[in-house]
Design an enzyme around this catalytic site. Structure first.
Site, PDB file in Angstrom:
ATOM      1  N   VAL A 455      17.502  14.059  64.109  1.00  0.00           N
ATOM      2  CA  VAL A 455      16.889  12.843  63.574  1.00  0.00           C
ATOM      3  C   VAL A 455      17.870  12.632  62.337  1.00  0.00           C
ATOM      4  CG1 VAL A 455      14.777  11.484  62.870  1.00  0.00           C
ATOM      5  CG2 VAL A 455      14.741  13.600  64.297  1.00  0.00           C
ATOM      6  N   SER A 456      17.935  11.270  62.292  1.00  0.00           N
ATOM      7  CA  SER A 456      19.080  10.757  61.032  1.00  0.00           C
ATOM      8  C   SER A 456      18.367  11.198  59.651  1.00  0.00           C
ATOM      9  CB  SER A 456      19.247   9.381  60.982  1.00  0.00           C
ATOM     10  OG  SER A 456      18.010   8.553  60.941  1.00  0.00           O
ATOM     11  N   ASP A 457      17.069  11.170  59.620  1.00  0.00           N
ATOM     12  CA  ASP A 457      16.802  11.423  58.020  1.00  0.00           C
ATOM     13  C   ASP A 457      16.450  13.038  57.853  1.00  0.00           C
ATOM     14  OD1 ASP A 457      14.604  11.315  59.998  1.00  0.00           O
ATOM     15  OD2 ASP A 457      13.254  10.084  58.410  1.00  0.00           O
ATOM     16  N   CYS A 458      16.054  13.641  58.966  1.00  0.00           N
ATOM     17  CA  CYS A 458      15.976  15.125  58.996  1.00  0.00           C
ATOM     18  C   CYS A 458      17.271  15.790  58.800  1.00  0.00           C
ATOM     19  CB  CYS A 458      15.482  15.514  60.329  1.00  0.00           C
ATOM     20  SG  CYS A 458      13.789  15.094  60.580  1.00  0.00           S
ATOM     21  N   GLU A 461      18.396  14.875  54.995  1.00  0.00           N
ATOM     22  CA  GLU A 461      17.517  15.678  53.934  1.00  0.00           C
ATOM     23  C   GLU A 461      18.121  17.134  54.005  1.00  0.00           C
ATOM     24  OE1 GLU A 461      15.949  14.464  51.819  1.00  0.00           O
ATOM     25  OE2 GLU A 461      15.427  12.425  52.466  1.00  0.00           O
TER      26      GLU A 461
END
Length: 733
Positions: A455-458, A461
């Site tokens: 996932v892009s935000d995972c 982060e």
């Protein structure tokens, strides 16, 4: 009693389960009748009874079963005295803020698993298992109003588990059945429910809108090619189309025949199923079908389906069913039989059972099913698929913000090891593009590496955390990753950015926006195609900015363009009131915190950026009288800011707003709003250093909420850390 097992527990002699990283982060609950001391069993029972007594006031589990287990194993005892700030003009001091922060760090560190992550519930679509509402029904999520979907599902589950249909007026089955029949019966269940009931044999396939498996044979250049859909939509309708194409029905047992009599207001054999295809109970209807969409379903049902089921085109149907199963098997293998989520897992597993009940595919599914169950003081539930990496990345940033690195080095080192072990180091197997998959090498998933869906935000982060770790002494936090692994993560993120500058969650945007108007799911929004998310964009912007600073030569032009375009996207998508809509949290508070934090890393400030000034005004305007912030989940479906009832505050949302204001420079202009918010956090801290569980704070698909119990630990700790750090540096203390 129930015990949580971490890692490769139960896998050594099982030929049907395999892992890419020795099962790092795997979580399995097991019942051990001999486990637990008298004191521990009493503590569990007390937690269970307290939840039962207060379940209509605080509906979300506090994850106490895991806390009781791990804190006893570590013999944890909070040794730092509790602090409070009086109401009579008492001011916050450095000592008070530091004490509250250390207490939070103390208990949160003790909750870390041996693998380095923080195990927790992540309850998603709670129509599978959720507490009954006071009216006798069940909602789409734990705080939601009762729906036909949730109530019929849970009624049938109770019956399958042996509950009788008539157990008196206080019986769960009796109350649920009354709720269903009072609203016209189960014919009003939404389309997903119609599919599941047809598989079970308590509904007729002719009452379902078509889901032809020929869809999987469409060429990619068509706008409605399955490869252009949102992965969750694609992978849900993949097995559904298989069942629809086969008109599969399970064994008709005596219980199935009884259910046919119990959930409808007219005799089962007299129902005109075809006329029910568009029917949806008003309690469930969030995304009404358009007239054009209904005409499309009618054409498929009345004209296309009859032809496809007759010779010679029935040969195409057979080939299409084979194509659907090929995709199912591919996705199962690529995810180590975890699948992409809890909606898809039972559908894929049942597809394999329908194909061969004794086959290896089905047995491999069974070996992984335990990872979807979670135990809390409120009982067992199906969770989304775990939030191990996501929670760990936020936890690391919160702990690093505390500036206590020398004291918590072992905690940070284990978390660093978990993140390094959890990075996806390969692309999906084989010719993955022909299976509609995007590159995954270098990314991080929401849960663990075996899941296989970055996932892009995972990714952003987790990358941010690993970059932070690379700047710290290795003897404290462990060795940093090889540069190539940072490069892989950056390449993965760059590949996701849209022409708008925004970043979607799972895959690049591939389809035109108008396709969303064909959404067949009555209770979700934005589920047909990928959409750019402000949170994903902000997370990526933060990671790319730090990466550029540390590794300025890798794809320098691409990284610079990414940063510039991402910042512009965030500014362009701001609402008129100064907020941003958050897709994965509740809601405008969440989105606004992310947006501000992203813009600040791109060198935007209160003085040079109108968007940050407007965002600051928005956050200050919605601050509650007690100094906190509190936003209702109803903001998500209504797409406008709505306070929690009674204008009360939520500590997690208070923390988001605090950090947004701190990043926007509110400390230097007027720290009073932040003093008030910090006082609320400190005074709300519990005796053991934990914070109380309150309302839901996660969301997805516009209308369903997510429960993140670790948020109540992570974000108040993080906000207090930033508050303390900023005040110390500005000498306001």
């Amino acid at each position: 009693m129930w015990r949580l097992k971490i890692g490769d527990y139960g896998t050594k002699n099982d030929p049907y389960i395999f892992s890419t990283n020795n099962f790092a982060g795997r979580q399995i609950w097991e019942f051990d009748p001999d486990a637990g001391s008298v004191e521990e069993l009493a503590e569990v029972e007390e937690a269970r009874l307290n939840y039962l007594k207060n379940r209509f006031n605080v509906k979300n589990s506090s994850d106490l079963l895991w806390q009781i287990q791990i804190l006893r194993e570590k013999k944890f005892k909070q040794t730092i005295p509790q602090v409070k700030i009086g109401d009579r003009g008492e001011e916050i001091t450095p000592e008070i803020a530091t004490t509250a922060l250390r207490r939070a760090v103390n208990i949160f560190s003790a909750l870390q698993s041996s693998h380095g992550h923080w195990p927790a519930d992540n309850s998603g679509p709670l129509f599978f298992n959720t507490p009954m509402n006071e009216d006798g029904g069940w909602g789409l999520h734990v705080e939601g109003h009762s729906t036909m979907f949730g109530t019929v599902f849970n009624y049938i589950c109770m019956r399958l588990l042996g509950e009788g249909p008539d157990g008196g007026e206080n019986s769960g089955c009796t109350r649920a059945r009354k709720w269903i029949l009072d609203r016209g019966g189960a014919t009003g269940i939404p389309s997903w429910g119609k599919t599941w009931l047809s598989i079970l044999g308590v509904y007729n396939w002719s009452g379902c809108n078509p889901m032809p498996p020929e869809f999987w044979k469409l060429p990619y250049f068509l706008p409605i090619s399955p490869g252009k859909l949102l992965c969750y939509c694609r992978l849900t309708y993949m097995p559904m189309s298989y069942f629809y194409g086969k008109r599969f029905v399970g064994p008709i047992t005596p219980l199935v025949l009884q259910l046919r009599e119990e959930i409808y207001i007219q005799p089962y054999d007299e129902i005109n199923w075809s006329k029910l295809r568009h029917l949806c109970a008003k309690e469930d209807l969030f995304f009404p079908h358009t007239t054009v969409q209904n005409l499309l379903w009618d054409a498929l049902h009345n004209l296309v389906e009859p032809v496809l089921n007759r010779w010679p085109l029935n040969k195409l149907r057979e080939k299409s069913l084979e194509a659907a199963m090929t995709h199912i098997h591919y996705e199962d293998e690529a995810s180590r039989y975890m699948t992409i989520g809890c909606v898809e897992k039972p559908l894929n597993m049942l597809s394999c059972w329908a194909e061969d009940p004794n086959g290896d595919y089905f047995k491999k599914h069974l070996a992984r099913i335990g990872e979807y169950f979670w135990m809390g003081e409120d009982g067992m539930r199906v969770q989304s698929f775990g939030s191990q990496t996501w929670d760990c990345a936020f936890a690391v940033q919160a702990l690093l913000a505390c500036n206590l690195t020398d004291e918590i080095g072992p905690i940070l080192m284990k978390a660093h090891d978990f993140l390094k072990t959890s990075q996806v180091t390969d692309n999906p197997p084989g010719d993955f593009e022909s299976m509609f998959r995007h590159t995954s090498k270098g990314g991080w998933t929401f849960s663990n590496k075996d899941h296989g869906w970055p996932v892009s935000d995972c990714t952003a982060e987790a990358l941010l955390c690993c970059l932070y770790f690379s700047m710290l002494p290795p003897e404290i936090v462990g060795e940093k990753m090889e540069p190539e692994r940072y490069y892989d993560a950056v390449n993965c993120i760059i590949s996701m950015q849209s022409q708008t500058g925004g970043v979607p969650a799972w895959e690049p945007r591939r389809a035109p926006s108008w396709l969303e108007s064909l959404n067949p799911i009555e209770f979700f929004d934005e589920v047909i195609i990928e959409h750019d998310k402000v949170e994903c964009t902000a997370s990526a912007l933060k990671a790319m900015t730090l990466f550029k600073k540390l590794y300025p030569k890798h794809k320098a032009k691409d990284v610079e363009n990414f940063i510039r375009n991402a910042a512009k996207f965030i500014e362009d998508t701001q609402k008129l009131d100064g907020s941003w809509y958050g897709g994965w949290g509740i809601c405008f508070t969440y989105g606004t915190w992310f947006a501000i934090s992203g813009l600040v890393t791109a060198k935007k400030t209160y003085s040079n950026c109108l968007a940050i000034r407007k965002a600051t005004d928005f956050l200050l305007k919605i601050q509650c009288e007690d100094g906190g912030w509190g936003e209702s989940y109803r903001s998500c479906p209504n797409k406008k800011y709505i306070h929690l009832e009674g204008n009360r505050s939520n500590l997690v949302q208070t923390s988001w707003a605090m950090m947004g204001l701190i990043h926007a420079g509110q400390m230097e202009r007027d720290p009073t709003p932040l003093h008030r918010a910090s006082k609320l956090l400190i005074n709300s801290q519990l005796e053991d250093g934990d914070f109380p569980q309150q309302e839901l704070t996660g969301a997805f698909m516009g209308n369903c909420m997510l429960h993140y119990p670790t948020y109540r630990n992570i974000f108040p700790m993080w906000a207090l850390a930033e508050y303390r750090s900023k005040f110390q540096s500005s000498k306001i203390f």
